[in-house]
Motif scaffolding. Structure first.
Motif, PDB file in Angstrom:
ATOM      1  N   ASP A  58      63.922  45.194  36.939  1.00  0.00           N
ATOM      2  CA  ASP A  58      64.056  43.928  37.646  1.00  0.00           C
ATOM      3  C   ASP A  58      65.083  44.103  38.771  1.00  0.00           C
ATOM      4  OD1 ASP A  58      66.632  43.702  36.521  1.00  0.00           O
ATOM      5  OD2 ASP A  58      66.069  42.111  35.135  1.00  0.00           O
ATOM      6  N   ALA A  59      65.360  43.047  39.505  1.00  0.00           N
ATOM      7  CA  ALA A  59      66.253  43.138  40.663  1.00  0.00           C
ATOM      8  C   ALA A  59      67.683  43.515  40.275  1.00  0.00           C
ATOM      9  CB  ALA A  59      66.253  41.810  41.429  1.00  0.00           C
ATOM     10  N   ASP A  60      68.060  43.276  39.014  1.00  0.00           N
ATOM     11  CA  ASP A  60      69.405  43.621  38.544  1.00  0.00           C
ATOM     12  C   ASP A  60      69.476  45.014  37.933  1.00  0.00           C
ATOM     13  OD1 ASP A  60      70.504  41.150  39.312  1.00  0.00           O
ATOM     14  OD2 ASP A  60      69.789  40.222  37.454  1.00  0.00           O
ATOM     15  N   GLY A  61      68.348  45.727  37.936  1.00  0.00           N
ATOM     16  CA  GLY A  61      68.321  47.074  37.379  1.00  0.00           C
ATOM     17  C   GLY A  61      68.035  47.132  35.890  1.00  0.00           C
ATOM     18  N   PRO A  73      60.233  38.350  33.240  1.00  0.00           N
ATOM     19  CA  PRO A  73      60.795  36.999  33.086  1.00  0.00           C
ATOM     20  C   PRO A  73      60.175  36.003  34.073  1.00  0.00           C
ATOM     21  CG  PRO A  73      62.545  38.642  33.121  1.00  0.00           C
ATOM     22  CD  PRO A  73      61.280  39.355  33.482  1.00  0.00           C
ATOM     23  N   ASP A  74      60.034  34.770  33.618  1.00  0.00           N
ATOM     24  CA  ASP A  74      59.514  33.706  34.478  1.00  0.00           C
ATOM     25  C   ASP A  74      60.330  33.622  35.763  1.00  0.00           C
ATOM     26  OD1 ASP A  74      57.538  33.001  32.726  1.00  0.00           O
ATOM     27  OD2 ASP A  74      58.696  31.394  31.779  1.00  0.00           O
ATOM     28  N   GLY A  75      59.651  33.395  36.870  1.00  0.00           N
ATOM     29  CA  GLY A  75      60.323  33.266  38.159  1.00  0.00           C
ATOM     30  C   GLY A  75      60.510  34.577  38.891  1.00  0.00           C
ATOM     31  N   THR A  76      60.294  35.703  38.224  1.00  0.00           N
ATOM     32  CA  THR A  76      60.440  37.018  38.872  1.00  0.00           C
ATOM     33  C   THR A  76      59.253  37.254  39.782  1.00  0.00           C
ATOM     34  OG1 THR A  76      61.640  37.879  36.965  1.00  0.00           O
ATOM     35  CG2 THR A  76      60.683  39.500  38.469  1.00  0.00           C
ATOM     36  N   ARG A  77      59.506  37.519  41.023  1.00  0.00           N
ATOM     37  CA  ARG A  77      58.440  37.718  42.006  1.00  0.00           C
ATOM     38  C   ARG A  77      58.331  39.172  42.474  1.00  0.00           C
ATOM     39  NH1 ARG A  77      56.651  33.639  40.215  1.00  0.00           N
ATOM     40  NH2 ARG A  77      56.993  31.577  41.071  1.00  0.00           N
ATOM     41  N   GLU A  78      59.313  39.990  42.093  1.00  0.00           N
ATOM     42  CA  GLU A  78      59.323  41.380  42.548  1.00  0.00           C
ATOM     43  C   GLU A  78      59.939  42.251  41.459  1.00  0.00           C
ATOM     44  OE1 GLU A  78      60.153  43.264  46.840  1.00  0.00           O
ATOM     45  OE2 GLU A  78      61.942  42.373  45.941  1.00  0.00           O
ATOM     46  N   VAL A  79      59.317  43.412  41.234  1.00  0.00           N
ATOM     47  CA  VAL A  79      59.866  44.419  40.344  1.00  0.00           C
ATOM     48  C   VAL A  79      60.022  45.714  41.140  1.00  0.00           C
ATOM     49  CG1 VAL A  79      58.944  43.395  38.236  1.00  0.00           C
ATOM     50  CG2 VAL A  79      57.584  45.093  39.477  1.00  0.00           C
TER      51      VAL A  79
END
Length: 120
Positions: free
Chosen positions: A61-64, A92-98
């Motif tokens: 995810d964006a936080d690694g 997770p809900d709301g995640t738009r980018e991996v």
């Protein structure tokens, strides 16, 4: 003598780094399957055999934080590039980018990630 040793060590490190090339991610496809995601990654790496091959890729995810990992269990010397899939990646809900990151058993994890937009 010290200079010669330093030069030899530098050359050895350079050759080792060149042989430990990080796998290159060429393409990523995603699709929603039930509650999770299917992620298909196409990559290439100069696998030389059981002692040196691309052995994994992961989804972050964006936080690694790791959302999933696809272990590669054998070298792909005669199959380059190659595509492998990972099913049921829970995002997770709301995640738009991996982000996808590759791993080589000799070179370790790539410092670079490939951003992938999730289309819901």
């Amino acid at each position: 003598m010290t200079r010669l040793f330093t030069l030899q060590a530098a050359l050895l490190l350079t050759v080792s780094a060149a042989r430990a090339e990080i796998p290159e991610i060429l393409a990523v496809e995603t699709s929603r399957v039930g509650m999770g995601w299917r992620i298909d990654v196409t990559m290439q790496h100069p696998d030389t055999g059981w002692d040196h091959f691309a052995d994994a890729w992961e989804v972050l995810d964006a936080d690694g934080n790791r959302l999933g990992i696809r272990k590669l269990m054998h070298p792909h010397m005669d199959e380059q590039p190659f595509t492998r899939s990972l099913m049921n990646v829970m995002v997770p809900d709301g995640t738009r980018e991996v982000f996808i990151r590759s791993h080589c058993m000799v070179g370790g994890w790539s410092q670079d990630t490939v951003p992938v937009r999730l289309e819901r």
